[in-house]
Design a protein around this motif. Structure first.
Motif, mmCIF file in Angstrom:
data_model
loop_
_atom_site.group_PDB
_atom_site.id
_atom_site.type_symbol
_atom_site.label_atom_id
_atom_site.label_comp_id
_atom_site.label_asym_id
_atom_site.label_seq_id
_atom_site.Cartn_x
_atom_site.Cartn_y
_atom_site.Cartn_z
ATOM 1 N N ILE A 77 0.912 -1.170 0.126
ATOM 2 C CA ILE A 77 -0.093 0.147 -0.022
ATOM 3 C C ILE A 77 0.884 1.353 -0.051
ATOM 4 O O ILE A 77 0.583 2.276 -0.770
ATOM 5 C CB ILE A 77 -0.922 0.257 1.269
ATOM 6 N N PRO A 78 2.001 1.475 0.833
ATOM 7 C CA PRO A 78 2.805 2.635 0.844
ATOM 8 C C PRO A 78 3.241 2.785 -0.716
ATOM 9 O O PRO A 78 3.395 4.086 -0.987
ATOM 10 C CB PRO A 78 3.707 2.450 1.826
ATOM 11 N N VAL A 79 3.655 1.921 -1.303
ATOM 12 C CA VAL A 79 4.234 2.125 -2.493
ATOM 13 C C VAL A 79 3.332 2.542 -3.541
ATOM 14 O O VAL A 79 3.275 3.411 -4.303
ATOM 15 C CB VAL A 79 5.101 0.758 -2.970
ATOM 16 N N GLN A 80 2.135 1.842 -3.450
ATOM 17 C CA GLN A 80 0.984 2.396 -4.690
ATOM 18 C C GLN A 80 0.508 3.873 -4.462
ATOM 19 O O GLN A 80 0.165 4.397 -5.163
ATOM 20 C CB GLN A 80 -0.145 1.350 -4.505
ATOM 21 N N ALA A 81 0.783 3.902 -3.142
ATOM 22 C CA ALA A 81 -0.016 5.135 -2.536
ATOM 23 C C ALA A 81 0.923 6.363 -3.218
ATOM 24 O O ALA A 81 0.691 7.653 -3.103
ATOM 25 C CB ALA A 81 -0.096 5.374 -0.925
ATOM 26 N N ASN A 82 2.182 6.163 -3.373
ATOM 27 C CA ASN A 82 3.343 7.051 -3.399
ATOM 28 C C ASN A 82 3.490 7.642 -4.967
ATOM 29 O O ASN A 82 4.155 8.447 -4.954
ATOM 30 C CB ASN A 82 4.770 6.341 -3.068
ATOM 31 N N PHE A 83 2.622 7.125 -5.777
ATOM 32 C CA PHE A 83 2.630 7.443 -7.340
ATOM 33 C C PHE A 83 2.019 8.810 -7.424
ATOM 34 O O PHE A 83 1.094 9.198 -6.492
ATOM 35 C CB PHE A 83 1.842 6.685 -8.245
ATOM 36 N N LEU A 84 2.462 9.658 -8.102
ATOM 37 C CA LEU A 84 1.804 11.199 -8.322
ATOM 38 C C LEU A 84 0.448 10.873 -9.094
ATOM 39 O O LEU A 84 0.128 9.954 -9.861
ATOM 40 C CB LEU A 84 2.667 11.893 -9.183
ATOM 41 N N GLY A 85 -0.445 11.643 -8.518
ATOM 42 C CA GLY A 85 -1.956 11.369 -8.729
ATOM 43 C C GLY A 85 -2.060 11.273 -10.147
ATOM 44 O O GLY A 85 -2.849 10.183 -10.760
ATOM 45 N N PRO A 86 -1.897 12.226 -11.143
ATOM 46 C CA PRO A 86 -2.251 12.140 -12.536
ATOM 47 C C PRO A 86 -1.496 10.856 -13.064
ATOM 48 O O PRO A 86 -2.290 10.195 -14.133
ATOM 49 C CB PRO A 86 -1.329 13.520 -12.951
ATOM 50 N N LEU A 87 -0.426 10.576 -12.810
ATOM 51 C CA LEU A 87 0.224 9.357 -13.394
ATOM 52 C C LEU A 87 -0.370 8.163 -13.023
ATOM 53 O O LEU A 87 -0.661 7.058 -13.512
ATOM 54 C CB LEU A 87 1.788 9.288 -12.789
ATOM 55 N N ALA A 88 -1.023 7.961 -11.480
ATOM 56 C CA ALA A 88 -1.544 6.647 -11.066
ATOM 57 C C ALA A 88 -2.906 6.771 -11.828
ATOM 58 O O ALA A 88 -3.458 5.658 -12.268
ATOM 59 C CB ALA A 88 -1.872 6.989 -9.590
ATOM 60 N N ALA A 89 -3.509 7.772 -12.090
ATOM 61 C CA ALA A 89 -4.906 7.871 -12.621
ATOM 62 C C ALA A 89 -4.604 7.363 -14.311
ATOM 63 O O ALA A 89 -5.685 6.722 -14.640
ATOM 64 C CB ALA A 89 -5.779 9.368 -12.819
ATOM 65 N N ALA A 90 -3.684 7.750 -14.934
ATOM 66 C CA ALA A 90 -3.535 7.571 -16.354
ATOM 67 C C ALA A 90 -3.057 5.986 -16.634
ATOM 68 O O ALA A 90 -3.343 5.429 -17.519
ATOM 69 C CB ALA A 90 -2.518 8.463 -16.781
ATOM 70 N N GLY A 91 -2.829 5.332 -15.346
ATOM 71 C CA GLY A 91 -2.349 3.771 -15.454
ATOM 72 C C GLY A 91 -3.562 3.097 -15.133
ATOM 73 O O GLY A 91 -3.577 1.727 -15.174
ATOM 74 N N GLU A 92 -4.704 3.807 -15.029
ATOM 75 C CA GLU A 92 -6.195 2.803 -14.867
ATOM 76 C C GLU A 92 -6.732 2.349 -16.036
ATOM 77 O O GLU A 92 -6.868 3.374 -17.011
ATOM 78 C CB GLU A 92 -7.081 3.688 -13.911
ATOM 79 N N TYR A 93 -7.103 1.168 -16.123
ATOM 80 C CA TYR A 93 -8.157 0.895 -17.357
ATOM 81 C C TYR A 93 -9.360 0.403 -16.658
ATOM 82 O O TYR A 93 -9.458 -0.372 -15.625
ATOM 83 C CB TYR A 93 -7.551 -0.498 -17.891
ATOM 84 N N LYS A 94 -10.604 1.016 -16.756
ATOM 85 C CA LYS A 94 -11.858 0.729 -16.266
ATOM 86 C C LYS A 94 -11.652 0.971 -14.925
ATOM 87 O O LYS A 94 -12.235 0.001 -14.137
ATOM 88 C CB LYS A 94 -12.505 -0.545 -16.690
ATOM 89 N N ARG A 95 -11.147 1.943 -14.464
ATOM 90 C CA ARG A 95 -11.047 2.538 -12.890
ATOM 91 C C ARG A 95 -10.340 1.549 -11.984
ATOM 92 O O ARG A 95 -10.259 1.570 -10.777
ATOM 93 C CB ARG A 95 -12.446 2.429 -12.567
ATOM 94 N N THR A 96 -9.418 0.410 -12.531
ATOM 95 C CA THR A 96 -8.352 -0.227 -11.947
ATOM 96 C C THR A 96 -7.159 0.056 -12.401
ATOM 97 O O THR A 96 -6.944 -0.035 -13.746
ATOM 98 C CB THR A 96 -8.909 -1.618 -11.982
ATOM 99 N N GLN A 97 -6.068 0.281 -11.689
ATOM 100 C CA GLN A 97 -4.682 0.551 -12.025
ATOM 101 C C GLN A 97 -4.011 -0.715 -12.376
ATOM 102 O O GLN A 97 -3.725 -1.656 -11.742
ATOM 103 C CB GLN A 97 -3.959 1.380 -10.919
#
Length: 427
Positions: free
Chosen positions: A126-146
């Motif tokens: 969880i700490p690693v996944q939480a550490n991504f910058l917001g726009p980059l994490a969102a861009a990594g989503e397909y159908k709302r799952t990263q």
């Protein structure tokens, strides 16, 4: 509340707790750490060395050696391929039933749509996944799952040649009108290309998006539907056609035939007054004695609210069933030390909050601060759409026609937009 938004909010709270040192229990329980017998992971990665050297191979060799020392039951075999080949090679491996465990390539959405990837939730602590910058994490989503995890990123400010500007008596622009005025002064002093506008097939989709965002538009609308021929987008390309291309301010090569690589080379040779830059161009320009100024991309009426970001991706394939070991490895990849090492060596931007914060205060990376400043609010191309590859190719081949002297932005963008909507329906 939207499920994806709720999850990002939870991850953001976790990241804040991590920054305060409060996640020892969470990390201990949620981590996928530990060894589970002898496993060999296969990693395919892209080569970022622009000089033909082996810096990317050395990076992965050093990282893997350090990882294996901490995980004696896990081995990692690395294959580094050029950007010309890596996406195609991975696609061939997957099609042949020989998917790598981890791939660091340019796109993830098609694999996510085919249910061939582990979700980030399944891999990362969880700490690693939480550490991504917001726009980059969102861009990594397909159908709302990263599924796509950002590996490195970049943004694109405006670069200008300080010496050419000084000779022309021009000022760094903050608006489109000021940009056109500076280009006129450069032209009057004999600069071959006052503003380089690479809308050729190499990377036209990115160059175009920078302009669309600076004009208040973009490839998609607020509901993430394609909006290629929006009024704002048409106005942007009408301005480019009339005020830059139509006044011979974009150099001897038509924008639709000018590729980014050629534009960058001309800038480094002192033949270009301005262009939308990339971190990798800084070193090349410096080698040739070009003094580079950097400012945010001008907008129609000032600095735009949003700028363009670009990311490359890393992902874990399900085929070999090594979920736990892949998770351990990716947790290690995203440590601050490793993220900063790769980004810094390649003049690119780190993708995590903590590494970005460290880079901002590091004097060694002062030249990247203008890029870092805009990354947290950057907008990426719609890479989470499986239709984007098709739409992007259409843009690369045709968007340059919108700025030709007799071209019609509304007609060109309309054709691209209708094809994009049809491709979207087929997703």
């Amino acid at each position: 509340m939207d499920e994806a938004v709720e999850r990002r909010r939870f991850l953001g709270l976790t990241a804040a707790a991590a920054a305060l040192g409060l996640t020892a229990t969470v990390a201990g329980c949620g981590s996928l750490g530990g060894d589970s017998g002898d496993v060999t992971l296969k990693l395919v990665a892209a080569d970022y060395d622009l000089t033909g050297g082996d810096t990317t191979k050395k990076y992965w060799a050093d990282l893997v050696a350090a990882f294996e020392a901490k995980h004696p039951g896990v081995k990692v075999e690395v294959q580094v391929l050029s950007w010309d080949d890596v996406d195609r090679k991975v696609a061939e491996m997957v099609k042949a039933g020989q998917a790598p465990d981890v791939a660091q390539i340019g796109a993830y959405a098609d694999y996510a749509a085919a249910d061939q990837l582990y979700a980030a939730d399944d891999l990362l602590s969880i700490p690693v996944q939480a550490n991504f910058l917001g726009p980059l994490a969102a861009a990594g989503e397909y159908k709302r799952t990263q599924y796509g995890m950002p590996f490195v990123a970049s943004t694109r400010p405006l670069f200008y040649n300080k010496d050419l500007f000084q000779k022309a008596g021009a000022e760094a622009p903050t608006t489109w009108d000021e940009l056109a005025e500076a280009a006129e002064k450069l032209k009057a002093k004999g600069v071959p290309t006052p503003f380089a506008l690479p809308l050729g097939p190499e990377e036209a989709q990115a160059e175009a998006l920078m302009w669309l965002l600076s004009g208040g538009g973009g490839w998609t609308d607020g509901s993430d539907r394609y909006a290629v021929d929006s009024d704002a987008n048409i106005r942007t390309f009408e301005w480019l056609r009339t005020h830059l291309v139509g006044k011979d301010l974009t150099g001897p090569i038509a924008p639709g035939k000018l590729n980014r690589k050629a534009a960058f080379a001309a800038f480094a040779n002192g033949e270009v007054g301005m262009l939308n830059g990339h971190p990798s161009l800084l070193k090349e320009a410096a080698k040739k004695g070009v003094r580079v100024g950097q400012v945010p991309l001008p907008g129609a009426d000032g600095t735009p609210k949003t700028s363009m970001g670009v990311a490359d991706w890393i992902m874990g394939f399900k085929q070999n069933g090594h979920r736990k070991e892949i998770g351990d490895f990716l947790d290690f990849v995203f440590s601050d030390e490793n993220v900063l090492k790769f980004a810094g060596d390649n003049d690119l931007l780190p993708v995590t909050v903590t590494a970005s914060t460290r880079m901002e205060t590091d004097p060694e990376h002062e030249n990247l601060r203008v890029f870092l400043k805009v990354l947290p609010d950057a907008q990426l191309p719609p890479v989470g759409k499986t239709s984007w590859a098709q739409v992007s190719e259409n843009v690369k081949q045709n968007i340059g026609k919108a700025v030709t002297p007799g071209g019609s932005p509304s007609e060109v963008l309309g054709r691209i937009g209708r094809a994009a909507t049809e491709a979207e329906k087929a997703e």
